[in-house]
Motif scaffolding. Structure first.
Motif, PDB file in Angstrom:
ATOM      1  N   ARG A 101      72.728 -80.282  46.181  1.00 49.21           N
ATOM      2  CA  ARG A 101      73.548 -79.874  45.489  1.00 49.21           C
ATOM      3  C   ARG A 101      74.915 -78.820  44.939  1.00 49.21           C
TER       4      ARG A 101
ATOM      5  N   GLN B  58      63.844 -78.593  37.585  1.00 52.73           N
ATOM      6  CA  GLN B  58      64.191 -78.680  38.981  1.00 52.73           C
ATOM      7  C   GLN B  58      64.565 -80.073  39.013  1.00 52.73           C
ATOM      8  N   THR B  59      65.660 -79.973  39.999  1.00 55.20           N
ATOM      9  CA  THR B  59      66.227 -81.531  40.344  1.00 55.20           C
ATOM     10  C   THR B  59      66.149 -81.572  41.919  1.00 55.20           C
ATOM     11  N   SER B  60      66.124 -82.656  42.566  1.00 56.30           N
ATOM     12  CA  SER B  60      65.292 -83.002  43.788  1.00 56.30           C
ATOM     13  C   SER B  60      67.446 -82.217  44.850  1.00 56.30           C
ATOM     14  N   GLN B  61      66.575 -81.803  45.779  1.00 54.80           N
ATOM     15  CA  GLN B  61      67.680 -81.161  46.744  1.00 54.80           C
ATOM     16  C   GLN B  61      68.604 -79.944  46.203  1.00 54.80           C
TER      17      GLN B  61
END
Length: 76
Positions: A10, A3-6
């Motif tokens: 995005r 996962q990536t933040s936010q």
């Protein structure tokens, strides 16, 4: 894939600027309207989903010409 933040923000921005699909981690939340999430657990799965490797990729790669084939096909 991780996962990536936010990720929601995005993906929203990607859809806003015209992207219609995105490769995302298998456990990512639902994608916003206007963008399709291509879910993958591994980098290999992501590459197959985007047709960057595998049988479809071979069809997309340009065929390299030998020097004699190039000269015969060009105005040299």
């Amino acid at each position: 894939l991780r996962q990536t933040s936010q990720i929601e923000r995005r993906l929203h921005e990607a859809a806003r600027v015209g992207f219609t699909s995105a490769v995302i981690p298998a456990g990512a939340p639902a994608t916003p309207p206007g963008i399709i999430g291509l879910r993958a657990e591994t980098l290999a799965e992501a590459l197959h989903l985007t047709h960057l490797v595998g049988p479809s990729a071979d069809q997309l790669r340009p065929q390299l010409l030998t020097e004699s084939e190039f000269r015969a096909a060009s105005d040299w």
